[in-house]
Each structure stands twice: as structure tokens, then as C-alpha cells.
Design a protein around this motif. Structure first.
Motif, PDB file in Angstrom:
ATOM      1  N   ASP A 196       7.824 -45.357  28.424  1.00 14.27           N
ATOM      2  CA  ASP A 196       7.063 -44.702  27.369  1.00 14.27           C
ATOM      3  C   ASP A 196       6.114 -45.665  26.655  1.00 14.27           C
ATOM      4  O   ASP A 196       6.043 -46.859  26.982  1.00 14.27           O
ATOM      5  CB  ASP A 196       7.986 -43.962  26.392  1.00 14.27           C
ATOM      6  N   ALA A 197       5.382 -45.142  25.681  1.00 10.63           N
ATOM      7  CA  ALA A 197       4.361 -45.931  24.994  1.00 10.63           C
ATOM      8  C   ALA A 197       4.950 -47.084  24.200  1.00 10.63           C
ATOM      9  O   ALA A 197       4.243 -48.046  23.869  1.00 10.63           O
ATOM     10  CB  ALA A 197       3.544 -45.029  24.063  1.00 10.63           C
ATOM     11  N   ASP A 198       6.238 -47.042  23.912  1.00  9.33           N
ATOM     12  CA  ASP A 198       6.912 -48.125  23.187  1.00  9.33           C
ATOM     13  C   ASP A 198       7.556 -49.146  24.129  1.00  9.33           C
ATOM     14  O   ASP A 198       8.261 -50.052  23.677  1.00  9.33           O
ATOM     15  CB  ASP A 198       7.980 -47.549  22.258  1.00  9.33           C
ATOM     16  N   GLY A 199       7.331 -48.985  25.440  1.00 13.07           N
ATOM     17  CA  GLY A 199       7.899 -49.917  26.395  1.00 13.07           C
ATOM     18  C   GLY A 199       9.361 -49.680  26.699  1.00 13.07           C
ATOM     19  O   GLY A 199      10.069 -50.585  27.172  1.00 13.07           O
ATOM     20  N   ILE A 200       9.848 -48.466  26.473  1.00 11.52           N
ATOM     21  CA  ILE A 200      11.235 -48.119  26.766  1.00 11.52           C
ATOM     22  C   ILE A 200      11.291 -47.419  28.127  1.00 11.52           C
ATOM     23  O   ILE A 200      10.569 -46.439  28.361  1.00 11.52           O
ATOM     24  CB  ILE A 200      11.838 -47.192  25.696  1.00 11.52           C
ATOM     25  N   ARG A 246      12.532 -44.934  30.709  1.00 11.50           N
ATOM     26  CA  ARG A 246      13.182 -43.616  30.623  1.00 11.50           C
ATOM     27  C   ARG A 246      13.484 -43.114  32.033  1.00 11.50           C
ATOM     28  O   ARG A 246      12.979 -42.101  32.478  1.00 11.50           O
ATOM     29  CB  ARG A 246      12.274 -42.627  29.891  1.00 11.50           C
ATOM     30  N   ASP A 249      16.551 -46.478  28.308  1.00 12.40           N
ATOM     31  CA  ASP A 249      16.841 -46.177  26.907  1.00 12.40           C
ATOM     32  C   ASP A 249      17.293 -47.418  26.132  1.00 12.40           C
ATOM     33  O   ASP A 249      18.092 -47.319  25.184  1.00 12.40           O
ATOM     34  CB  ASP A 249      17.895 -45.064  26.808  1.00 12.40           C
ATOM     35  N   ALA A 295      15.720 -51.069  24.278  1.00 12.35           N
ATOM     36  CA  ALA A 295      14.543 -51.826  23.848  1.00 12.35           C
ATOM     37  C   ALA A 295      14.611 -53.215  24.498  1.00 12.35           C
ATOM     38  O   ALA A 295      15.064 -54.195  23.898  1.00 12.35           O
ATOM     39  CB  ALA A 295      14.498 -51.938  22.335  1.00 12.35           C
ATOM     40  N   GLU A 309       6.163 -52.552  30.989  1.00 14.07           N
ATOM     41  CA  GLU A 309       5.264 -51.512  31.482  1.00 14.07           C
ATOM     42  C   GLU A 309       5.855 -50.969  32.774  1.00 14.07           C
ATOM     43  O   GLU A 309       6.848 -51.510  33.301  1.00 14.07           O
ATOM     44  CB  GLU A 309       3.868 -52.126  31.707  1.00 14.07           C
ATOM     45  N   GLY A 366       0.213 -41.984  26.148  1.00 14.03           N
ATOM     46  CA  GLY A 366       0.594 -43.381  26.307  1.00 14.03           C
ATOM     47  C   GLY A 366       1.519 -43.650  27.466  1.00 14.03           C
ATOM     48  O   GLY A 366       1.762 -44.799  27.826  1.00 14.03           O
TER      49      GLY A 366
END
Length: 305
Positions: A83-87, A89, A99, A101, A117, A164
């Protein structure tokens, strides 16, 4: 005694089967590499320790006899979605790394800033910068491995979705004689018909060595082997023709484990794409110039962006 590099960037390519680590210098040259099987049943602590161990191996190798190299950044390319936060999924193929960080955990363990990424983006950035896509204004990169990853690089920058996320274009509806159900929910999914695993199933072989032998036979003109790779090339082309029709890339690069067999299925893929190509679309189709290092090199390059 070799000079110790002032600093290196470390790239990590976390795939569903194996994880590759690479340390590169400022020119993108690989100084050290390390590959290990991707763990499955791990928690956040064990996942972080696994990544830290690999980083230690390649930084020690990059420093040669002098000692570990200094790390200026760490990039991770993971089998998406990311995802856009670099997590990550992706509980289906990367349950141990999803899931979580990862970036702050790896930064704490390595002392270097970290970015996360998708592996598709990482591989595409590598090819566009130092590989088979160099010099192209825009690049469509298709990684064929355990699954299929797709990314576009335009004028040096990856193209992301409006939210994102990296678009999951490996999951397209494709026509085929037999259903190919996928965890994504499609009953005929491109990833399930054209991944490297799908090629192994089609060829009736257990490993990459068997594919190597069959590809050699196909290139030697053995009809049964040719039929397998023609069928597989058509399957690759069924998804690729949708992508090139929509995106109209200047160049297409095939990476991942499926790239090593491109000579055996290229003609069938090109025929399938050109059968529906519109407005004079020309297909500049090439294999990776980076072999298995592409994802890790690209991840390291992303650490500098």
C-alpha cells in the motif's frame, strides 16, 4: 586489500519462494549478493531478524576483507500488493511479512533509512535505470515468477494507481480453454495461466532444470516441446496484449524466472499480441538484462529516490 566502499545501498527482493539480497555501489554495480528461502510461519520479530541477517551477509561481502560496508539506505521490494504506506498486504504468498510496518523495524535493526515498495516496481526501476529498459522513454515490465508482477516506469519514475497502490495487473481476466481460478477471485486469471509455475504444470516438469531441457528441445525444433512453449507464449500474450493496448509502452521487458525461456516462446507471444494490436503498435519485447538480480538491485535504487 580492496578499498572499502564509502557506502552501499542494500536491496531486498522478497518473493513467495526465495528472498534475494544485494549490496550495490553508487553506480548500481552489485558488490555482493545472497539468496535464501523465504520463511513463511514467522512473526514480526523473526521477519525483521531474517532481513537483518541477510543485510549483514551482503554488507560484509561488499566490504571484502576490510569489514562490513557502511549502509546508506535499504530498499525492500515485496510481492504485492504493497500500500501507499509501504505495508505489504499479501497474506496469500507472503504471510510472514504482511500487515507489518517493515520499514521502521529494518531501520532500527540496520541503522539506515528503509523504503518498501512492490517487487514489480523495484524490478522495473532496475531495468529502466541499468538494464534492458535503459534509454526507453517508458517501460512496461512484467515479472514472471511464482506469480506475475507488472509495473510501468515513465521518464524514470514508477507509475502508481490513483490511491498510491501499485496496480496489480498480473491479475487480469484472460480467455483460456480451462478455468484457472485464483485467490484474487477470478476464474480465469493471467497469473494462474502464465506464471513460471503454470509453465511447469503445462510442461509436466517438477523444476526449472526440466524447463531448461524442454526449452532447449523446443529451440532445436522438437515438435512436442515447441507445442508446449507455443501454448505458453500464447498465454503470456493474452494478458500482455491487453496491457500494451491500454498503456502503449515504448518497450516491454520480461523479468523473473520466466525470462530465461523467452527465446522459446517469444514468437507465440508476439503473434498473440499483434493479432489485436491497434494503430500501428510495435512490440519491442526483450528479456531482462539483470537476470535474478533485478528486483534486489531495483529495491536498492529505490532507497535513493
Amino acid at each position: 586489500m580492496p578499498d572499502l566502499p564509502a557506502s552501499v545501498r542494500v536491496g531486498i527482493d522478497i518473493g513467495g519462494t526465495g528472498t534475494r539480497f544485494a549490496a550495490i555501489d553508487e553506480e548500481g554495480v552489485v558488490l555482493a549478493r545472497h539468496t535464501v528461502r523465504t520463511p513463511v510461519a514467522v512473526d514480526a520479530g523473526a521477519a525483521t531478524a531474517f532481513l537483518a541477517d541477510g543485510i549483514a551477509v551482503v554488507t560484509a561481502g561488499a566490504g571484502g576483507q576490510v569489514g562490513p560496508a557502511t549502509i546508506s539506505g535499504v530498499g525492500i521490494g515485496a510481492s504485492g500488493p504493497v500500500d501507499a504506506d509501504g505495508i505489504v498486504r499479501n497474506p496469500h504468498t507472503l504471510p510472514g511479512f504482511s500487515d507489518i510496518a517493515l520499514a521502521p523495524l529494518v531501520t532500527a535493526a540496520s541503522g539506515a533509512p528503509c523504503v518498501v515498495e512492490s517487487d514489480a516496481v523495484a524490478a522495473a526501476v532496475a531495468e529502466a535505470t541499468v538494464g534492458a529498459g535503459r534509454g526507453a522513454a517508458d517501460l512496461l515490465h512484467v515479472t514472471i515468477g511464482t506469480g506475475i508482477g507488472v509495473a510501468v516506469v515513465r521518464h524514470g519514475s514508477p507509475v502508481l494507481g490513483a490511491d498510491g497502490f501499485q496496480p496489480e495487473a498480473g491479475h487480469l481476466d484472460v480467455p483460456d480453454e480451462e478455468p484457472a481460478p485464483c485467490y484474487c477471485g477470478r476464474t480465469r486469471c493471467w497469473e494462474q495461466t502464465a506464471s513460471r509455475r503454470a509453465l511447469q504444470r503445462l510442461a509436466g516438469v517438477e523444476d526449472v532444470g526440466g524447463l531448461d531441457r524442454m526449452a532447449a528441445a523446443a529451440l532445436d525444433g522438437v515438435p512436442t516441446a515447441q507445442a508446449v512453449f507455443d501454448r505458453y507464449g500464447q498465454r503470456v500474450g493474452l494478458g500482455l496484449r491487453t496491457l500494451v493496448t491500454v498503456l502503449r509502452p515504448t518497450r516491454v521487458v520480461i523479468g523473473g524466472g520466466g525470462a530465461r525461456f523467452l527465446d522459446a516462446y517469444r514468437d507465440a507471444t508476439v503473434r498473440t499480441v499483434r493479432a489485436v494490436a491497434l494503430h500501428g503498435l510495435d512490440l519491442d519485447l526483450r528479456a531482462t538484462a539483470l537476470d535474478d538480480d533485478g528486483g534486489a538491485v531495483g529495491a536498492a535504487l529505490l532507497a535513493a529516490i
